[in-house]
Design a protein around this motif. Structure first.
Motif, short mmCIF file in Angstrom:
data_model
loop_
_atom_site.label_atom_id
_atom_site.label_comp_id
_atom_site.label_asym_id
_atom_site.label_seq_id
_atom_site.Cartn_x
_atom_site.Cartn_y
_atom_site.Cartn_z
N LEU A 38 0.83 -1.03 0.06
CA LEU A 38 -0.20 0.05 0.00
C LEU A 38 0.89 1.27 -0.09
CD1 LEU A 38 -3.12 0.38 0.32
CD2 LEU A 38 -2.73 0.46 2.82
N ILE A 39 0.47 2.28 -0.74
CA ILE A 39 1.55 3.33 -0.89
C ILE A 39 0.83 4.44 -0.50
CG2 ILE A 39 2.78 4.92 -2.43
CD1 ILE A 39 3.74 2.37 -3.33
N VAL A 40 1.49 5.15 0.60
CA VAL A 40 0.84 6.35 1.23
C VAL A 40 1.79 7.68 1.23
CG1 VAL A 40 -0.01 7.14 3.61
CG2 VAL A 40 -0.38 4.89 2.91
N PRO A 41 1.42 8.67 0.79
CA PRO A 41 2.20 9.82 0.90
C PRO A 41 2.77 10.23 1.72
CG PRO A 41 -0.13 10.59 0.20
CD PRO A 41 0.23 9.15 0.38
N ALA A 42 4.03 10.89 2.10
CA ALA A 42 4.62 11.36 3.36
C ALA A 42 4.01 12.56 3.69
CB ALA A 42 5.99 11.20 3.30
N PRO A 43 4.18 12.71 5.13
CA PRO A 43 3.74 13.88 5.50
C PRO A 43 4.13 15.10 4.74
CG PRO A 43 4.54 12.67 7.27
CD PRO A 43 4.83 11.99 6.13
N GLU A 78 10.46 4.14 9.55
CA GLU A 78 11.76 4.55 9.10
C GLU A 78 12.04 3.30 7.85
OE1 GLU A 78 15.02 5.00 11.78
OE2 GLU A 78 13.94 6.26 12.92
N LYS A 79 11.65 2.25 7.99
CA LYS A 79 12.13 1.14 7.08
C LYS A 79 11.03 1.21 5.75
CE LYS A 79 14.15 -2.29 10.08
NZ LYS A 79 13.89 -3.56 10.79
#
Length: 84
Positions: A38-43, A78-79
């Motif tokens: 699943l791909i979630v954009p970073a803050p 972090e990983k």
């Protein structure tokens, strides 16, 4: 459930009790037909436009539960964090 419905759910990391945002994409294996991550954009990133190409790539096996409004994941942020 449809993939478009997953995009409306908030992803919560159960290790940190922190919201990671909403998914924008899903990776899958063409040979097996199984979802892999699943791909979630970073803050700080808004709808894939602002904030660079930083994202969380969450392995599918780290998803613990998908509810009506949220997706619970158990990850080391972090990983799973990737900079492009």
């Amino acid at each position: 459930m449809r993939i478009c419905e997953l995009k409306q759910k908030e992803v919560i990391n159960t290790c940190t009790c922190r919201s990671l945002g909403c998914p924008v994409d899903i990776e899958f294996n063409c040979k097996t037909g199984l979802f892999t991550s699943l791909i979630v954009p970073a803050p700080g990133r808004l709808c894939c436009f602002l904030g660079g190409n930083n994202e969380y790539i969450i392995p599918w096996n780290c998803i613990r539960q998908i509810g009506d409004d949220i997706i619970l994941v158990e990850i080391d942020e972090e990983k799973c964090f990737h900079k492009s």
